[in-house]
Design a protein around this motif. Structure first.
Motif, mmCIF file in Angstrom:
data_model
loop_
_atom_site.group_PDB
_atom_site.id
_atom_site.type_symbol
_atom_site.label_atom_id
_atom_site.label_comp_id
_atom_site.label_asym_id
_atom_site.label_seq_id
_atom_site.Cartn_x
_atom_site.Cartn_y
_atom_site.Cartn_z
ATOM 1 N N ASP A 255 0.807 -1.217 0.000
ATOM 2 C CA ASP A 255 0.000 0.000 0.000
ATOM 3 C C ASP A 255 0.840 1.267 0.000
ATOM 4 O O ASP A 255 0.332 2.343 -0.352
ATOM 5 C CB ASP A 255 -0.930 0.010 1.220
ATOM 6 C CG ASP A 255 -1.954 -1.107 1.168
ATOM 7 O OD1 ASP A 255 -2.289 -1.545 0.052
ATOM 8 O OD2 ASP A 255 -2.433 -1.544 2.237
ATOM 9 N N ASP A 256 2.091 1.170 0.391
ATOM 10 C CA ASP A 256 2.903 2.377 0.550
ATOM 11 C C ASP A 256 4.161 2.389 -0.314
ATOM 12 O O ASP A 256 4.769 3.439 -0.490
ATOM 13 C CB ASP A 256 3.303 2.527 2.024
ATOM 14 C CG ASP A 256 3.863 3.900 2.343
ATOM 15 O OD1 ASP A 256 3.308 4.888 1.822
ATOM 16 O OD2 ASP A 256 4.849 3.994 3.088
ATOM 17 N N ARG A 282 8.241 5.383 -2.710
ATOM 18 C CA ARG A 282 7.078 5.578 -1.853
ATOM 19 C C ARG A 282 5.895 6.115 -2.666
ATOM 20 O O ARG A 282 6.056 7.002 -3.520
ATOM 21 C CB ARG A 282 7.423 6.549 -0.727
ATOM 22 C CG ARG A 282 6.383 6.594 0.391
ATOM 23 C CD ARG A 282 6.789 7.580 1.468
ATOM 24 N NE ARG A 282 8.141 7.328 1.925
ATOM 25 C CZ ARG A 282 8.453 6.405 2.816
ATOM 26 N NH1 ARG A 282 7.503 5.650 3.336
ATOM 27 N NH2 ARG A 282 9.704 6.240 3.199
ATOM 28 N N LYS A 283 4.709 5.604 -2.373
ATOM 29 C CA LYS A 283 3.483 6.154 -2.943
ATOM 30 C C LYS A 283 3.089 7.376 -2.113
ATOM 31 O O LYS A 283 2.737 7.255 -0.937
ATOM 32 C CB LYS A 283 2.373 5.107 -2.920
ATOM 33 C CG LYS A 283 2.704 3.853 -3.734
ATOM 34 C CD LYS A 283 1.615 2.816 -3.603
ATOM 35 C CE LYS A 283 1.965 1.557 -4.387
ATOM 36 N NZ LYS A 283 0.926 0.502 -4.232
ATOM 37 N N SER A 284 3.153 8.549 -2.725
ATOM 38 C CA SER A 284 3.102 9.805 -1.965
ATOM 39 C C SER A 284 1.720 10.417 -1.842
ATOM 40 O O SER A 284 1.564 11.429 -1.159
ATOM 41 C CB SER A 284 4.062 10.815 -2.600
ATOM 42 O OG SER A 284 3.758 10.991 -3.969
ATOM 43 N N LEU A 285 0.690 9.861 -2.471
ATOM 44 C CA LEU A 285 -0.623 10.489 -2.443
ATOM 45 C C LEU A 285 -1.160 10.620 -1.020
ATOM 46 O O LEU A 285 -1.685 11.684 -0.635
ATOM 47 C CB LEU A 285 -1.604 9.708 -3.323
ATOM 48 C CG LEU A 285 -3.031 10.265 -3.370
ATOM 49 C CD1 LEU A 285 -3.033 11.684 -3.929
ATOM 50 C CD2 LEU A 285 -3.929 9.352 -4.205
ATOM 51 N N TYR A 286 -1.035 9.579 -0.243
ATOM 52 C CA TYR A 286 -1.526 9.615 1.142
ATOM 53 C C TYR A 286 -0.822 10.715 1.940
ATOM 54 O O TYR A 286 -1.467 11.477 2.675
ATOM 55 C CB TYR A 286 -1.286 8.251 1.797
ATOM 56 C CG TYR A 286 -1.547 8.238 3.283
ATOM 57 C CD1 TYR A 286 -2.829 8.070 3.786
ATOM 58 C CD2 TYR A 286 -0.495 8.396 4.189
ATOM 59 C CE1 TYR A 286 -3.072 8.070 5.159
ATOM 60 C CE2 TYR A 286 -0.728 8.400 5.554
ATOM 61 C CZ TYR A 286 -2.015 8.230 6.031
ATOM 62 O OH TYR A 286 -2.243 8.241 7.382
ATOM 63 N N HIS A 287 0.480 10.834 1.784
ATOM 64 C CA HIS A 287 1.237 11.828 2.542
ATOM 65 C C HIS A 287 0.970 13.247 2.034
ATOM 66 O O HIS A 287 1.025 14.205 2.811
ATOM 67 C CB HIS A 287 2.730 11.509 2.461
ATOM 68 C CG HIS A 287 3.068 10.141 2.962
ATOM 69 N ND1 HIS A 287 3.143 9.827 4.303
ATOM 70 C CD2 HIS A 287 3.326 8.980 2.302
ATOM 71 C CE1 HIS A 287 3.449 8.553 4.449
ATOM 72 N NE2 HIS A 287 3.571 8.016 3.256
ATOM 73 N N LEU A 289 -1.960 14.327 0.927
ATOM 74 C CA LEU A 289 -3.267 14.729 1.448
ATOM 75 C C LEU A 289 -3.265 14.913 2.962
ATOM 76 O O LEU A 289 -3.995 15.764 3.485
ATOM 77 C CB LEU A 289 -4.325 13.683 1.064
ATOM 78 C CG LEU A 289 -4.597 13.523 -0.442
ATOM 79 C CD1 LEU A 289 -5.605 12.415 -0.679
ATOM 80 C CD2 LEU A 289 -5.092 14.836 -1.043
ATOM 81 N N ASN A 290 -2.459 14.131 3.668
ATOM 82 C CA ASN A 290 -2.524 14.136 5.126
ATOM 83 C C ASN A 290 -1.380 14.881 5.804
ATOM 84 O O ASN A 290 -1.447 15.120 7.014
ATOM 85 C CB ASN A 290 -2.545 12.696 5.646
ATOM 86 C CG ASN A 290 -3.815 11.959 5.274
ATOM 87 O OD1 ASN A 290 -4.829 12.060 5.943
ATOM 88 N ND2 ASN A 290 -3.765 11.222 4.171
#
Length: 435
Positions: A255-256, A282-287, A289-290
């Protein structure tokens, strides 16, 4: 004379009952003795008979056992090698050639060429705080033992056998970066043997590896983690490790993180090394947004403090709240980042600079409110008057008030804060871009 005879007869008649009783008692005693003797003789005969039976049974059992042994020795037993099962004959033939001590090399000048490949089937976690990579997979080691060759046509076209690893020689290796792993500690796995003597050994399991991280570009970072396999107590002239590939066999994506590339290298010094470098992006979309968007929003909100009226007391409350919010974000980032001064994350530097700007803004707001409430009879310093006149839209020499001065300070502070924020944000973006 006659009288004496008569008297003797009379005396004998008087003694006859006593004599009779004595004779009777003697007869009874004699009878009892005879009976006891008879019983004793009977018991003795019975004991002798029982002992004879036991002796006869023991002798018979011994003779019967001897007869069975003789018959068993006379029956021909077919050995394993002569069975009709070709695979059983092959195993019997190979078992005589197994050697767990000597490395399978034709002579002492040529090392055993061990090909090494890494298969990764799951990425569990990349622990940023402790710089640990947890993955699962297996490591395939391949070498050749010419003494274990066979012709498949001689054994029913059997072209593969599976044998326990403890029956053949295998390289003694370990993982250099392992913190907790049982991948090479288990010795009860199987190996695959081919007709040309090629042996495939596939130890596998979960691997917890040390992976030093470079978090300078977090959350747009790419990490490089090594998987180094080293021979143990085997110099390169005996065992030579040769990396041949890394295979991404992920059953489900992480997931990351994404695996983007692999780099292989080999090294020989006191030991033989096979190093596999795994590149993880790293998949940066989560970071984004948050983490990033809230921090940038707070920075913009920090500028808007100077657009409030100078005499507004809520400006101080707003400035202090922004400082507290930035402090909370910095605490969250620090708790998830490694405690190191090397390669500090740019986002941490950005948050720290924003906190400093917020503290300075709070001080300016407090001083401005104090100036705003000054008495109009108090003189305004000449430098402050020149600053306020330069910021006026119509530059006249009219008398300035403290309220106008406070408004000019807010306007000047807004322009300075906006300029600093734009320049600093652009610098951070450029550093992210160039890596």
């Amino acid at each position: 004379m006659l009288l004496m005879l008569i008297s003797m007869m009379q005396s004998s008649q008087k003694r006859s009952p006593l004599v009779h009783s004595t004779v009777t008692s003697s007869s009874l005693a004699l009878t009892n003795q005879n009976n006891a003797a008879a019983v004793k003789r009977s018991s003795s005969k019975l004991t002798n008979h029982r002992e004879n039976i036991i002796k006869f049974w023991s002798v018979g059992s011994m003779l019967f056992g001897i007869c069975l042994l003789v018959l068993a020795s006379l029956v021909p037993v077919r050995p394993m090698a002569t069975l009709d099962d070709p695979e059983a004959r092959l195993y019997e033939n190979l078992s005589a050639r197994f050697n767990t001590l000597k490395p399978p090399r034709p002579n002492a000048s040529i090392p055993v060429d061990v090909q090494v490949a890494v298969h990764i089937d799951h990425i569990y976690q990349l622990d940023i705080k402790h710089q640990i990579l947890v993955i699962s997979g297996w490591i395939r080691m391949t070498w050749r033992d010419e003494s274990l060759q066979w012709n498949p046509s001689d054994y029913g076209n059997v072209d593969l056998v599976v044998i326990p690893s403890v029956l053949v020689w295998s390289p003694d290796v370990f993982l250099a970066e392992q913190l907790e792993s049982t991948i090479f500690r288990k010795k009860n796995f199987n190996v695959i043997l081919l007709p040309n003597g090629t042996i495939f050994c596939d130890p596998g399991g979960e691997m917890t590896l040390n992976c030093p991280l470079n978090l300078r570009q977090f959350p747009f970072d790419t990490q490089h983690c090594n998987i180094s396999i080293i021979t143990w107590n085997s110099p390169p002239n005996q065992v030579l490790l040769r990396p041949v590939g890394v295979y991404d066999d992920l059953k489900e994506p992480n997931d990351d993180l994404d695996i983007v590339d692999f780099v292989m290298s080999a090294e020989t010094n006191l030991n033989s090394w096979a190093t596999f470098e795994v590149k993880l992006r790293r998949k940066s979309l989560y970071h984004i947004l948050n983490v990033l968007l809230p921090i940038v929003s707070l920075s913009i909100l920090n500028l808007m403090v100077f657009r409030l009226p100078p005499g507004c007391g809520e400006a101080v409350t707003c400035s202090v709240s922004i400082v507290v919010a930035f402090s909370v974000w910095l605490l969250m980032l620090s708790s998830s980042m490694p405690s190191t001064s090397k390669n500090l994350p740019l986002i941490t530097i950005y948050v720290t600079a924003s906190i400093l700007v917020s503290v300075i803004s709070t001080i300016v707001v407090i001083l401005t409110i104090h100036i705003y409430d000054n008495s109009e009879s108090d003189p305004i310093p000449a430098w402050l008057t020149r600053l306020c006149v330069s910021l006026r839209s119509n530059k006249t020499n009219e008398t300035l008030t403290w309220k106008e001065t406070a408004s000019a300070i807010f306007t000047c502070s807004f322009l300075i804060s906006l300029t600093f924020w734009l320049l600093f944000t652009i610098i951070i973006v450029i550093l992210f871009a160039i890596g």
